[in-house]
Enzyme design. Sequence first.
Site, PDB file in Angstrom:
ATOM      1  N   GLU A 191       1.897  -0.502  -4.985  1.00 47.83           N
ATOM      2  CA  GLU A 191       0.961   0.853  -5.340  1.00 47.83           C
ATOM      3  C   GLU A 191       0.951   2.013  -5.216  1.00 47.83           C
ATOM      4  OE1 GLU A 191      -3.494   2.087  -3.860  1.00 47.83           O
ATOM      5  OE2 GLU A 191      -1.963   2.517  -2.208  1.00 47.83           O
ATOM      6  N   ASP A 243       0.719  -0.859   0.133  1.00 44.52           N
ATOM      7  CA  ASP A 243       0.218   0.470   0.134  1.00 44.52           C
ATOM      8  C   ASP A 243       0.876   1.059  -0.039  1.00 44.52           C
ATOM      9  OD1 ASP A 243      -2.749   1.052   0.607  1.00 44.52           O
ATOM     10  OD2 ASP A 243      -1.969   1.851   2.323  1.00 44.52           O
TER      11      ASP A 243
END
Lengths: 691, 691
Positions: free
Chosen positions: B442, B413
């Site tokens: 990401e 993330d």
Amino acid sequence: MATTTVSASVRSLAEIPLRQAKSSRKDAATRAARIPVTSHRPSVPTGRYAPSAHVGEAVPFTVTAFREGHDRIGVHVRLTAPSGTTTLHRLAPLNDGFDRWSVSVVPLEQGVWRFRFETFADDYATWRHAAELKIAAGVDPVLMREMGAELFERAASERARPAPEKSVLTAGARALRDAAVTDDSALIIVRDPNIARAFADRPVASLVSVHEEHTLLVERERAGVGAWYEFFPRSEGAERLPDGTVRSGTFRTAAERLPAVADMGFDVIYLPPIHPIGEVNRKGPNNTLTTSPGDPGSPWAIGSAAGGHDTVHPDLGTLEDFRTFVRAASDAGLEVALDLALQAAPDHPWVSSHPEWFTTLPDGSIAYAENPPKKYQDIYPVNFDNDPEGIRAEVLRIVRHWIAQGVTIFRVDNPHTKPLQFWEWLIRTVNAENPDVVFLAEAFTRPAPMQALAQAGFQQSYSYFTWRNTKEELEEFFEAISSETADFMRPNLFVNTPDILTEYLQFGGRPAYKVRAALAATAGGSYGVYAGYELFENVARPGSEENIDNEKYEYKLRDWAGAEAAGDSLAPYLRRLNEIRRAHPAVRQLRGYTTQWSEDDAVLAYVKHLPAALSPTGVADTIIVVANVDPHSARETTVHIDSEIWGLPRGHDYEVEDLLTGAHWTWNEHNFVRLDAFIEPVHILSVKVTS
Amino acid sequence: MATTTVSASVRSLAEIPLRQAKSSRKDAATRAARIPVTSHRPSVPTGRYAPSAHVGEAVPFTVTAFREGHDRIGVHVRLTAPSGTTTLHRLAPLNDGFDRWSVSVVPLEQGVWRFRFETFADDYATWRHAAELKIAAGVDPVLMREMGAELFERAASERARPAPEKSVLTAGARALRDAAVTDDSALIIVRDPNIARAFADRPVASLVSVHEEHTLLVERERAGVGAWYEFFPRSEGAERLPDGTVRSGTFRTAAERLPAVADMGFDVIYLPPIHPIGEVNRKGPNNTLTTSPGDPGSPWAIGSAAGGHDTVHPDLGTLEDFRTFVRAASDAGLEVALDLALQAAPDHPWVSSHPEWFTTLPDGSIAYAENPPKKYQDIYPVNFDNDPEGIRAEVLRIVRHWIAQGVTIFRVDNPHTKPLQFWEWLIRTVNAENPDVVFLAEAFTRPAPMQALAQAGFQQSYSYFTWRNTKEELEEFFEAISSETADFMRPNLFVNTPDILTEYLQFGGRPAYKVRAALAATAGGSYGVYAGYELFENVARPGSEENIDNEKYEYKLRDWAGAEAAGDSLAPYLRRLNEIRRAHPAVRQLRGYTTQWSEDDAVLAYVKHLPAALSPTGVADTIIVVANVDPHSARETTVHIDSEIWGLPRGHDYEVEDLLTGAHWTWNEHNFVRLDAFIEPVHILSVKVTS
């Protein structure tokens, strides 16, 4: 940020006081630094060679740098001059979405410079950004003010910080903590320019990341800047005798032409080979295979019983005469560039003394130059592989010999037909002894070898300029040379050569000659003219791209003074171009070029700009060139100029003077121009500095 | 050249028998080699990291190589597999004017490969070129024939050369020297393909230049190839209770959905964080600041009294339940990708045990995540600088913990909000222990940090795909990912995420969902779908680019089977796309993409091609994708296909089958297409191989 420089080794857009920088923590065995950088310039794409620049060149130091998240960073470049002087310069973000930062610096010392980028967390900028937004929004104002006060105190506590800055910072901290100071007033402190200046010059930096060191080779100015003039000394002062043959010019008669060349404002006088010319298989007029007595042959077919590459052609005089010629040139303000063509006529002394320097075929013969099935029987190419050490020693001997005669520049013939390795070795060896010696590569070849020669050491290169004639071609070409390849290649924009008379010149008439000279003189740093250009010599040998009755194979008798007196000479135009070059440092920079937009597909426009802080005059220099490159037409169009290039907001008026005609106009963003190729195809406009 | 491979470590377009190569002479202390190379690929622009590829990927090895003059050169690349197996491959000239040479090779072993280019004078090619022209022109025929005979004899004398080749060469030499053989007949020998083949496989090389060694990291296939499916385990099997609240799904109920995901053909099941969710400042539905009892909170607000990053959310079950889930996935042919989100809810155990891992403000509070003046009070960002070693050890412990539970892939993330240095260290450390572990970044950020993360180790990266929707945008994007950045970045083309529901999907209706899935599945190597895509969930929270009633803050109860039964599901379409991916290796390659021309500004066309020699099936695979990217229209246009990509001369017919509809057509260079977005917006055409 500092706007004036504090050091003598550089001119800079943003020099700041020197301070030590140590990486905040050990690099934990990762290749990425805490605040990483990726690509940088100046650099050479493959990383094998160092980039180069020249004394007086405004060099952009650019790096891609970023950190995680939203906190602000700062970037410095630390430059160490050959003398050891170190300076620090703050980079500005380009804000182009690619995390690039840049600062332009002018090196003023010749030699190998070292530079490294330093990145750091800019705690002031991070705080200021948050404080402005949060205090204004009433979010955590007390906290933000306290954080600022602590930051100001940290800055004020630095020993090296000047007392006035300390006072400003201490007072700022006190006010931020003063409950009687409203948040609105606190915002004034947040935005205070004196405090911003204090932090810009001496940032409170954390997470300092010191990156790897790179080198930049800074050469003398002539490596990048110069106006060249090429003539055949045998033609200058040659006389037609009553029997119709021609008596060769000599170094002495050629020297008589030097004042005129200097008067036109040229910096370099380039001579085709001055050595004995082969008698065997000598080429006749117009590259024919038969010669008549009196045909002088091609100077590039070097060597005869009279000597080889270390000898002067007897018709030109003696070595002493050559030295006298070099001195005369020097007295006139001209440097002499000599041709270095490593090939031999069949009767070159090397052929008997060193047959191993050529290729011997199975039938015992020596291989001629050829482009199968064609053979060039006046030339033996050198084979660099049979005795590489022997050839290196011989060429080095020859180059040293001519340097000893006062030659400082070599124009190297067809370097792309000799091993790259050889040139790298030769230039490095010669420059180690004589850093001032400049080599120009006649590298009319594909981009890869052309660029490789430049990267391996050649200070200058011939270029594709002669074949870039439309607006679109020129824009792409000028953008490439001024930016993409500018860290390692300096093109010399010759407008013509004995080998190149383009269709544009053959059929463009006098306007074409003006346009090409004006573009060559203003778009790059160096340009060149081969004698005869000023007489609009534009008749080609049918089916070829070179002059008929080419001077390569004949004497050329020209009436320079007569042409000028009759108004049939481009000499005054060239003189004016060279005056403009001397008066305007922006014009002499290869970099600092920006294409401008015009609606007309033949009207090319560009700006050359040098900011005051980078200019040798201390005054900003801005030149706008607008050229109608269709030599058969008059064009009317609108030219759109981005005045922000020189710091003037768009939409403001400014005064320009056409340096070619003396006309004055008031310009703005959108400007009507009418360029009649038959009158003046080019504007060279100087933007008046308003103080 | 060899058309079949001789080694088990690679598939190659031009593998040749291995032979030793030593540079002909010592490099004379120059950086340039005798026959120089400049740029090469695979490479990473800044040179700081090694390029990467994956097992089964057709990797172009390309180099700029040239020599002086006109003599011909040859180029080899020598590859050494991690096992030590070395193979030699001959590069072909691209003939693009830039002196580039290339050969594609498929590595079949995982690990660090080494490669180096070798350049040499190709004496046969040089002779053949001259001999063909000169003998035909009657210039030096005897000499050229003798030179050829000597060359053939030299080749025949090589010990390693197979006897049949020796015979051919010896006979050729004899004939060239035979005065009874006419020059016309000699030309047949000059052009003899068997002799050419003998010299191609075992060149008579001189001036051999062996260049520096580079490395290429070859990872497992899943690093570059995969179809991903994202679901929230808490939603799968969740039930609405009579009181209106929802009972969370568990690992056990979520596992019941796995066969359906596998049946759609996906390879990877990606789970948002499975850890306890913070209770403090928990976000309510639609990202509101207030929660009601039963609101589950965002899985990315990690940590509570129940545990942190090493713990599973009690509602989902136990660690043993998770292991069972992973096993069930594996049994269904799915790998589990876990989310790695390095941030903490205010009640994460770290906050009390390691307050130094966060930023403490002057008022003693811990700093929330913020984007001034906004604050995100459900999240504390980790401060990586107060105790970097401590944080590294803790994250490594967590990653190892999940690897021990069977996790092989981590979807990271927001990696661009954490130090690049940290990721480089983590991935290198983990991959040293477990080379099979894959990290997906990401990295929805600017190009510089996105690319830097990929270069520093991330096997895959999210990309700008979701925001590239017009034909022009898509062409530029696909060309960039398949070529420019393919040596270091492998994009995973997610069509949607819990954070991203683009306007194209919001307003494009079902055709938009088909188009985007078909492009994602065929243009790159990896793509992904977030659950709900197959139900055409296209209602956004007003003013945002994400789904209303977002699953990030709620349970989502979906009737998969009902939708499919009603024909309201894209699942069959996705299933078909994944079948096509499995059957067609060309589709799974990120490289091997070529844009094709169509007149319509909404009809995008491209070819993916894998030659037979590089294909795992041994059969060439060629796919033509034609998509109408305007989801509101039917378009008719002509699509122009360059069949030379797969070796068919232009102008020839070929058969294609639409893999989506089963339709068959005969195509040629110019092809009429009609794509009605409301019926089938995309053709995926398989080119029939004619043997």
